[in-house]
Enzyme design. Structure first.
Site, short mmCIF file in Angstrom:
data_model
loop_
_atom_site.label_atom_id
_atom_site.label_comp_id
_atom_site.label_asym_id
_atom_site.label_seq_id
_atom_site.Cartn_x
_atom_site.Cartn_y
_atom_site.Cartn_z
N ASP A 216 -120.59 1.11 -32.46
CA ASP A 216 -119.53 1.80 -33.19
C ASP A 216 -118.35 1.96 -32.25
O ASP A 216 -118.36 2.80 -31.36
CB ASP A 216 -120.06 3.16 -33.67
CG ASP A 216 -119.06 3.97 -34.45
OD1 ASP A 216 -117.88 3.55 -34.54
OD2 ASP A 216 -119.45 5.02 -34.98
N ASN B 268 -115.31 2.76 -33.33
CA ASN B 268 -114.45 3.80 -33.91
C ASN B 268 -112.97 3.42 -33.98
O ASN B 268 -112.09 4.28 -33.88
CB ASN B 268 -114.63 5.13 -33.18
CG ASN B 268 -115.71 5.97 -33.84
OD1 ASN B 268 -115.71 6.15 -35.05
ND2 ASN B 268 -116.63 6.48 -33.04
N HIS C 184 -122.76 4.46 -42.12
CA HIS C 184 -122.53 3.12 -41.57
C HIS C 184 -123.49 2.13 -42.24
O HIS C 184 -124.59 2.50 -42.64
CB HIS C 184 -122.79 3.08 -40.06
CG HIS C 184 -121.80 3.85 -39.26
ND1 HIS C 184 -120.74 3.26 -38.61
CD2 HIS C 184 -121.71 5.17 -38.99
CE1 HIS C 184 -120.05 4.18 -37.97
NE2 HIS C 184 -120.62 5.36 -38.20
#
Length: 160
Positions: free
Chosen positions: A53, A55, A151
């Site tokens: 991840d 971000n 996710h």
């Protein structure tokens, strides 16, 4: 040799203090990425696959509502520029985009509204390849047949 790295880039969405922490991480991690890129070109030829991840949605194609998110963490110009550097001068590759140029391909959806049902998402999960692995992607998929969390699983097939 291949090293697989599990990575979580901090989120900055909860406060300005967290965004500054994210920027500090990005600055320090860029130095590390440069070193990994040099190692990959060095005598041992170790290659790296950085999964996780990140971000950050890199391009407009990587989130549904990009216009309204330009001042939000995860799509700030500084964050996107940082990924430009990772994929540009540092020589790393976004494995998913190497084989899938299609829009509406997201890996994260807010739990608010009906973001998942309406596919109003962000692509913030990546498998990033060091320079020597460019061209090794055979296929990429985001599993959206079942919801596991906010996710979705990203699967990439490689010819290594």
């Amino acid at each position: 040799a291949l090293s697989i790295v599990s990575l979580y880039v901090p989120s900055g969405s909860s406060s300005e203090e967290r965004q500054q922490a994210k920027f500090r991480f990005m600055t320090e991690f860029r130095v590390h990425l440069a070193r990994l890129g040099q190692d990959a070109a060095g005598k041992d030829g170790r290659q790296y696959l950085l999964c996780g991840d990140w971000n950050i949605a890199h391009k407009e194609i990587d989130l549904k509502n990009w216009r309204s998110n330009q001042k939000n963490s995860g799509f700030l110009p500084e964050e996107r520029s940082w990924l430009d550097d990772v994929y540009g001068p540092l020589g790393f590759t976004d494995s998913f985009r190497e084989v899938n140029p299609e829009p509406d391909q997201y890996t994260w959806w807010s739990n608010r509204g009906q973001a998942w049902a309406k596919n109003v998402g962000w692509r913030i999960d990546y498998e990033v390849l060091s320079p020597g692995l460019r061209g090794s992607v055979l296929g990429a998929d985001i599993c959206k047949t079942q919801r596991f969390s906010d996710h979705a699983p990203l699967t990439i097939d490689y010819d290594l």
